[in-house]
Scaffold this motif. Sequence first.
Motif, PDB file in Angstrom:
ATOM      1  N   PHE A   1      19.695   1.846  10.873  1.00  0.00           N
ATOM      2  CA  PHE A   1      19.849   2.161   9.463  1.00  0.00           C
ATOM      3  C   PHE A   1      19.501   0.979   8.576  1.00  0.00           C
ATOM      4  O   PHE A   1      19.774   0.996   7.394  1.00  0.00           O
ATOM      5  N   ALA A   2      18.900  -0.058   9.129  1.00  0.00           N
ATOM      6  CA  ALA A   2      18.495  -1.195   8.310  1.00  0.00           C
ATOM      7  C   ALA A   2      17.319  -0.787   7.438  1.00  0.00           C
ATOM      8  O   ALA A   2      16.457  -0.021   7.849  1.00  0.00           O
ATOM      9  N   PRO A   3      17.253  -1.306   6.181  1.00  0.00           N
ATOM     10  CA  PRO A   3      16.174  -0.901   5.281  1.00  0.00           C
ATOM     11  C   PRO A   3      14.833  -1.450   5.715  1.00  0.00           C
ATOM     12  O   PRO A   3      14.770  -2.518   6.321  1.00  0.00           O
ATOM     13  N   PRO A   4      13.738  -0.746   5.414  1.00  0.00           N
ATOM     14  CA  PRO A   4      12.413  -1.281   5.693  1.00  0.00           C
ATOM     15  C   PRO A   4      12.132  -2.461   4.786  1.00  0.00           C
ATOM     16  O   PRO A   4      12.864  -2.722   3.846  1.00  0.00           O
ATOM     17  N   THR A   5      11.055  -3.185   5.079  1.00  0.00           N
ATOM     18  CA  THR A   5      10.755  -4.390   4.320  1.00  0.00           C
ATOM     19  C   THR A   5      10.587  -4.085   2.839  1.00  0.00           C
ATOM     20  O   THR A   5      11.150  -4.725   1.986  1.00  0.00           O
ATOM     21  N   TYR A   6       9.797  -3.090   2.511  1.00  0.00           N
ATOM     22  CA  TYR A   6       9.659  -2.652   1.137  1.00  0.00           C
ATOM     23  C   TYR A   6       8.995  -1.287   1.143  1.00  0.00           C
ATOM     24  O   TYR A   6       8.537  -0.820   2.156  1.00  0.00           O
ATOM     25  N   MET A   7       8.986  -0.649  -0.046  1.00  0.00           N
ATOM     26  CA  MET A   7       8.364   0.661  -0.170  1.00  0.00           C
ATOM     27  C   MET A   7       6.876   0.447  -0.453  1.00  0.00           C
ATOM     28  O   MET A   7       6.499   0.053  -1.550  1.00  0.00           O
ATOM     29  N   PRO A   8       5.983   0.648   0.510  1.00  0.00           N
ATOM     30  CA  PRO A   8       4.591   0.290   0.321  1.00  0.00           C
ATOM     31  C   PRO A   8       3.814   1.224  -0.587  1.00  0.00           C
ATOM     32  O   PRO A   8       2.797   0.864  -1.119  1.00  0.00           O
ATOM     33  N   THR A   9       4.283   2.450  -0.736  1.00  0.00           N
ATOM     34  CA  THR A   9       3.552   3.392  -1.563  1.00  0.00           C
ATOM     35  C   THR A   9       4.531   4.079  -2.502  1.00  0.00           C
ATOM     36  O   THR A   9       5.724   4.187  -2.188  1.00  0.00           O
ATOM     37  N   PRO A  10       4.099   4.539  -3.667  1.00  0.00           N
ATOM     38  CA  PRO A  10       5.007   5.243  -4.556  1.00  0.00           C
ATOM     39  C   PRO A  10       5.475   6.536  -3.916  1.00  0.00           C
ATOM     40  O   PRO A  10       4.766   7.138  -3.105  1.00  0.00           O
ATOM     41  N   ILE A  11       6.638   6.975  -4.307  1.00  0.00           N
ATOM     42  CA  ILE A  11       7.247   8.158  -3.722  1.00  0.00           C
ATOM     43  C   ILE A  11       6.658   9.389  -4.398  1.00  0.00           C
ATOM     44  O   ILE A  11       6.736   9.532  -5.616  1.00  0.00           O
ATOM     45  N   GLY A  12       6.041  10.253  -3.640  1.00  0.00           N
ATOM     46  CA  GLY A  12       5.404  11.438  -4.207  1.00  0.00           C
ATOM     47  C   GLY A  12       6.205  12.672  -3.910  1.00  0.00           C
ATOM     48  O   GLY A  12       7.314  12.621  -3.387  1.00  0.00           O
TER      49      GLY A  12
ATOM     50  N   ASN B   1       9.394   1.786  -7.966  1.00  0.00           N
ATOM     51  CA  ASN B   1       8.492   1.738  -6.824  1.00  0.00           C
ATOM     52  C   ASN B   1       7.790   0.393  -6.747  1.00  0.00           C
ATOM     53  O   ASN B   1       7.691  -0.358  -7.734  1.00  0.00           O
ATOM     54  N   TYR B   2       7.231   0.115  -5.576  1.00  0.00           N
ATOM     55  CA  TYR B   2       6.406  -1.078  -5.382  1.00  0.00           C
ATOM     56  C   TYR B   2       5.240  -1.041  -6.377  1.00  0.00           C
ATOM     57  O   TYR B   2       4.592  -0.001  -6.545  1.00  0.00           O
ATOM     58  N   PRO B   3       4.965  -2.148  -7.067  1.00  0.00           N
ATOM     59  CA  PRO B   3       3.957  -2.142  -8.147  1.00  0.00           C
ATOM     60  C   PRO B   3       2.527  -2.172  -7.634  1.00  0.00           C
ATOM     61  O   PRO B   3       1.811  -3.171  -7.755  1.00  0.00           O
ATOM     62  N   ASP B   4       2.084  -1.069  -7.070  1.00  0.00           N
ATOM     63  CA  ASP B   4       0.731  -0.991  -6.531  1.00  0.00           C
ATOM     64  C   ASP B   4      -0.216  -0.368  -7.555  1.00  0.00           C
ATOM     65  O   ASP B   4       0.143  -0.173  -8.725  1.00  0.00           O
ATOM     66  N   THR B   5      -1.423  -0.049  -7.122  1.00  0.00           N
ATOM     67  CA  THR B   5      -2.437   0.491  -8.032  1.00  0.00           C
ATOM     68  C   THR B   5      -2.001   1.820  -8.633  1.00  0.00           C
ATOM     69  O   THR B   5      -2.255   2.093  -9.820  1.00  0.00           O
TER      70      THR B   5
END
Length: 211
Positions: A197-208, A19-23
């Motif tokens: 079907f193009a991917p989004p820029t990045y995953m902004p939040t962890p997948i819950g 996942n994106y390395p957020d808090t």
Amino acid sequence: MIRTEVRCAAWQMQSLLLNYPDTALQNSLPMLTRVAHALPLALGAPVRPLLSHLAGTPPVQLATEYVDTFDHRKRFSPYLTYFTDGDTRKRGMALLRLKQLYRRAGWQLDDGELPDHLAVVLEFAATEPKPGLRVLTDYRAGVEVMRAALHESRSPWAGVLDSVSQTLPSLRGSDSDAVARLIAAGPPGEEVGTEPFAPPTYMPTPIGGRR
């Protein structure tokens, strides 16, 4: 032979680490470190360097590294159908099949999430191990191409792919050939009409949880 519960724990850990390395991910590091040390060596040891890197690197630098790795270089794409189908109409059908599989299991993806993101597939596999293992095995060539590319670039995330690979069946001759072909030729060429079907820029939040 890896027990199902061990494999599922490894998949959940790997999913979070991709996942994106957020808090939220930073707050999970103590728990993930305990899991990595509790797992068999082949599954837990490969991710320990990344855990140390995540714990010791400033958040802004981590965010930049993550985006530079997974969003700006197609060889490191975390979207598994990209490796087999490229940006083609065929990829759209593969994404639809994955969505239908998740829906049958009671899952609903958040807006902006694509079902072939490796973190999503791993989280699904952690809760639905039989169909999840089938999906990971079906897209094994993509996993191995991504793994090789991350190692070539000396990415700290390479160990996560090593750990994923250890949870999957050994590569057979046909699988090895598929990996070699993908590395040599790359994904199929682009076609008109694949924009949805193009991917989004990045995953902004962890997948819950999605149930």
